[in-house]
Design an enzyme around this catalytic site. Sequence first.
Site, PDB file in Angstrom:
ATOM      1  CG  ASP A  89     -29.036 -29.090 -45.641  1.00  0.00           C
ATOM      2  OD1 ASP A  89     -29.571 -30.101 -45.194  1.00  0.00           O
ATOM      3  OD2 ASP A  89     -29.611 -27.978 -45.724  1.00  0.00           O
ATOM      4  CG  HIS A 116     -44.359 -34.642 -50.712  1.00  0.00           C
ATOM      5  ND1 HIS A 116     -43.290 -34.502 -49.878  1.00  0.00           N
ATOM      6  CD2 HIS A 116     -45.466 -34.297 -49.990  1.00  0.00           C
ATOM      7  CE1 HIS A 116     -43.696 -34.120 -48.678  1.00  0.00           C
ATOM      8  NE2 HIS A 116     -45.034 -33.977 -48.712  1.00  0.00           N
ATOM      9  CG  ASP A 133     -40.258 -37.467 -54.846  1.00  0.00           C
ATOM     10  OD1 ASP A 133     -39.681 -37.108 -53.791  1.00  0.00           O
ATOM     11  OD2 ASP A 133     -41.245 -38.218 -54.868  1.00  0.00           O
ATOM     12  CG  ASP A 183     -32.603 -31.135 -47.523  1.00  0.00           C
ATOM     13  OD1 ASP A 183     -32.353 -31.902 -46.571  1.00  0.00           O
ATOM     14  OD2 ASP A 183     -32.752 -29.915 -47.395  1.00  0.00           O
TER      15      ASP A 183
END
Length: 862
Positions: A487, A500, A504, A530
């Site tokens: 994580d 965003h 990405d 993630d």
Amino acid sequence: MFRDTGFKDEANSPSGESIERLLKRVNRLRRLAGKYKRAEIIRDALLQITHIATEVNSPEDFYAGVHLHLKSLIAADNFFIATYNHRTERLEIPFFADEMDPHPAQMYPDRDIHSILTRGITGYVFRCGETMLCNEADFERLVAEEAIENLGSASHQWLGVPIRYQERTTGVLVVQTYDPNVSYGLTEIELMEFISHHISGVMERLRHQEQLEQSIDQRTKELSEAYDKLKLEVYERRRAERLQKSLFEIAELSASGLEQEDFYSRLHNILSHLLPASNCYIALLDDTNQQLRFPFYVSQLGTKPPSRRPLTDGLTEYLLSRRRPLLLDQKDIQDLVNKGEIYVNTPTLNNTQKMHQWIGVPLFIGDEVRGALTIYSLSMTQNYQIRDLELLTFVSQHIGTAIERKQHAEFMKKSYERLESKVAERTRELELEIQRRREVEQKLIHDAKHDTLTGLPNRSMFTERLGQAVRHVRRHGRDQFALLFIDLDRFKQINDTLGHLEGDRFLIETARRLSNCIRENDTLGRLGGDEFVVLLDQINTPKDAEEVAERILSQLSEPFQLGDALFQSGASIGIAVSGRSQQDTPESMLRDADAAMYQAKSRGKGCYVVYDSKRRQEHQAELHDEALLRDALARDELYLKILPVESLSSGEPLAYRLSLGWRPPKGGELAEDTILSIAERSNLILELDRCLLRHLKRPLPLELNEAELHLCLSSAHLKHKHALRGLKNMVRELNLDTARLWLFFDERALVQDTQGHIAGFEALGKLGVNFGLSGYGNGYSSLKSLTLMPIKALRLAPTTDRLGSEKVRLLTASAMAATSLGLIVIASGTECSLTRQSLIQAGIDRIQQLQPLNQAQSSVCA
């Protein structure tokens, strides 16, 4: 006056009683002189026996010397020694001398010597452990009482003395006489007992020496056999490696597009790496099986290759008819010629006169013999063995396959060339359509099982591979795999602050870094957001998964270039290892790894946790302590403790050791070992040392201004370049004379990574600091190794109170050795006066106190 010549003075003449007393006194003096003379003879004999014990190398020589000198003291022509072998638990007779009987082993060749001696009078003395003087009447009485058995010739007197060593009987010393004029008495008994007591230790030493030599010989023989076996294994392994390499080369060669001439030449080179093949040829049958052709031929004589010819009665045809490998020498070939089996119809083809040995192996192409692989030698010094024939037979199978593939490839090439011109135009459009459909189909399959952003396997495909791994482990219980649940830290912050698009890019870069941390057979997938997962296939131990997790954490800790700025991220990793339960499923493995990941997050992120349900509560407590310590370091709540290093003799402080103290919110002061354990567990040990060094930048008490300062630091500073560079910078920034600064590193870590410590000492030594080892005695480092490093002091591991004499001797030896090397030895604090006295006796004058100077100073430094 008259002189009476016949007058006698009776008062001056000796009486009869006086003369008798004088004679008795003279006799007593003679007996004393004889006794002293005999004592001198006994002393000289014992000295000679002792001298023999220092010169002989075997018990047999020692026993012979004892017998020789014993005969000078008593009548000992009939003498033997029985000893007890504790290893075999049997009585033995290493020395035997007798006028009447031979050695018992010769008298009773078919019987056990131990059982014979045990039933005889020798065994009786060995069991009783007492001296026995036995005449014929006594002997007959013991036989009648069934205490002993009658063995050997009857003697006039028999004297047996037990040989004792450390309160146990180790043998029997025996003399006997067959002469009625010779008798043994108390003097002989005392002499024999004295000699047995005198030689018992020597016999035990010689026995141990003999056993040691036998053990050394046995061990040497075992090592020699192991060495020969290892050499054979190495030879066989190298031979197998060469064979495997050659087979790979043959397989690659069969798939190559080389021309026929180059193909067979390369094939010959590969074969030459396995065995001598200076003379070699390959013969193949044509499609009609009526003619032989020779696509490859090489000879030391430089003769031209044979031309294509019909099948005859040559040696090659003989091999093809037999359909099995052959190893023939010149005599075997001549026998075949003489029998008329070869070269009868075509004697002109017989060129075998100069051959010393010949090996032929039929080549099977498909299931039929389609040719022959042949090598031969022309020199008497070059001999082939059966294993060479077996090796060539094995290789020929692969060569036959390679030739078959080559022929098939050539046939297919020609066929394709003929068909290509006919169908090229008509199939071009169809091929294009098929290609488009394949691309669409592959894209659909790929999109269904892969993440569209990173191209990694998605949850569906990853769960499928995880299920395959679970089923494999169920079938093969010894195999293991590991699942890493990753994580990412601060991903939401990236999306919120940078957008965003950059998020990405961050995920794509993360996927690339994760791919660099795993093997090709491992699987990396993205579950969404993630969250990434890694399936480590075929691991040896859970430690392998931990090493991968460390690599991942190291990679993800590097800054990311997002937009115009560098962004620092990290990850929390949960590890689940297969085999913990027979009911493992893909879902349960993901759940366990996810739970371990959350435990890692609760520890402060940037770490990994291996799932263990039994330690869940312990982990909760550890996570709580680690969080408290992390907060305490962040808030600078740790304070400086000053521990004096005093002289044991004078009590004056010679130096001061500086450490950190901490009082957590739950109350009470934690011990230094507990703080270090929490820091090690939470990966805060370097930060703990940095906190200690930051305290040195602050004003220190006056008594520390000119004193030596001792710091015990973690060896983790020396493992990585960036950590070592940080330590150097912090030491350089300290506002004090570095010559007063002593840095101690743990001895156990030094033993585990000696090279890393040497490099670290070299880098830090340029700052002028001094080095020492803490916990000395736990890591088993040799003093010789310390001479290779700039170590100046040794801080001993904590000693227990009331040191024993053995511990004192060890401390004394260590102190003397360290002093001879110019090293300072420092002991840990103790309140026991006996222990302090023992340390002084051991030559150790410095002791580390366990209590701070006073609470006031500790509070001031906080």
